[in-house]
Design an enzyme around this catalytic site. Sequence first.
Site, PDB file in Angstrom:
ATOM      1  CD  GLU A 155      26.082 116.209  78.390  1.00 15.51           C
ATOM      2  OE1 GLU A 155      25.772 116.523  77.236  1.00 15.51           O
ATOM      3  OE2 GLU A 155      25.412 116.581  79.369  1.00 15.51           O
TER       4      GLU A 155
ATOM      5  CB  CYS B  17      27.557 113.183  70.414  1.00 16.64           C
ATOM      6  SG  CYS B  17      28.719 114.414  70.989  1.00 16.64           S
TER       7      CYS B  17
END
Length: 514
Positions: free
Chosen positions: A285, A319
């Site tokens: 990720e 993020c």
Amino acid sequence: MIAYQHEPLTDFTNENNREAFQEALKRTNQHLGQEYPLVIDGKFITTKEKIISRNPANKTEVIGFVSKANQELAEKAIQAAAEAFESWRKTKPEMRADILFKAAAIIRSRKHEFSALMVKEAGKSWIEADADTAEAIDFMEYYGRQMLKIKDGAPVLSREGERNRYHYIPLGVGVVISPWNFPLAITAGTTVAALVTGNTVLLKPASTTPVVAARLVEVLKEAGLPDGVLQFVPGSGSEIGDFLVDHPKTRFISFTGSRDVGLRIYERAAKKQTDQIWLKRVIAEMGGKDTIVVDKEADLELAAQSIVASAFGFSGQKCSACSRAVVLEEVYDEVLHRAANLAKTWKIGDPACFETKMGPVIDPSSFQKIMRYIEIGKTEGNIIIGGTGDDSTGYYIEPTIIADVEPDARIMQEEIFGPVVAFAKAKNFEHALEIANNTEYGLTGAVISNDRRNLEKAREDFHVGNLYFNRGCTGAIVGYQPFGGFNLSGTDSKAGGPDYLLLHMQAKTVSEAF
Ligand code: NAP
């Protein structure tokens, strides 16, 4: 099994809750500067070399001294994990799930203690730290329940004279590498998902927030995790990262972090090493360059609020943070003006103070990187607010809005990971979507619009793993908005979603002829 919603956030308008949090901060202060050992095969190992964890809001304050694994200790840890796997893989899924439920209960009972530690070690505001702790609890509750759902496998057909069964078995030794920006939630989520599915784990936390990770490891032990199942191996990514990834006994890597490190891991894991008898699996990720699109028919105040909260929450170090606002030309000036006015009201400072809305960025190299991007931004657009930083006591950067930026400018393309948002003008909604999709990432995005047809267009064409309508682009909740991105944002593992645990397992078919 009681149905689970999600962990409620603390109501800090309640004075009792504020007092309790202050108390937790005081207790945290009393424990600053402690030493934290490695944990290998259930044994505590103290090394001479230490990671020194510091408070980003006050760089002279040491949060803790954490022992540092080298390759020799990492080797020991992998051997211990490989040995423990032989018994752990056969433990009942119910027992493994119970350990998660117990760990969730322990953290819940000491919630503010964990959040206060994140205020100090990661520079999170009270509200952001509280949400991080709640998410960690959610991961444990959710994955525990998911394991109970999949423990018997999936139905397959059988026919006369033949009985077929299909079930999931764990993979083996997993290396979990976590980032600093959700030091409890992501570290807990990625670790317990690997454990509850029957794998053994080496946890290598980010070097900037190893104390939160050490506390998590203590909780899992207290919850009943047997020795050898989880090894705690903090250490520099550049010193032991490749070793852990390359090791022939590593079966999978669960990584959350930057694009460059993710790509490196993906590439290295693909190479078969001597004595390696499997293809390693990689859950990665990675970064994002997330956009909020504002349509001309939209609630413009909602648009400004969504942009500001998503861009500057936790100093833009998510993020999922909004780092690009793409606004239709008819409403561009109005949205920019409202966003700037809102951002000006944000109180910047030490997050230990409740009133602080935005604390520091994580460390000197982040500070310098973000300030370099602001300089680039000055040549690519117009600074509307912010643009300055001060690293004399901690690493503070003002919320920064840069307007009139071209879609292909560097600050519209590269992940900055700080409190900086670029505004670009779109000619129409199609053009806005084209700009939104023009990066190599595909993590989150949002559309603020009252035009149903445009929302439907975005549903089909806005290519991100997590798309939000009429709200900001951060704040996914476990079990509600499974999280993960497309393209170079990673393998789209959808943490907190129904398919996540299966990434840590392999399916086995057993067919018996009668
Ligand atoms: P990072 O620098 O990539 O570090 C992440 C982890 O990788 C740390 O534990 C780091 O250890 C380790 N590492 C560094 N070099 C390594 C190597 N060669 N081999 C193996 N591991 C290595 O990222 P970060 O600064 O901690 O986190 C911010 C990034 O994470 C941003 O790009 C953000 O977008 C991304 N992120 C993505 C998600 C998502 O779900 N998509 C969620 C959160 C964050 P050291 O600390 O010791 O260097």
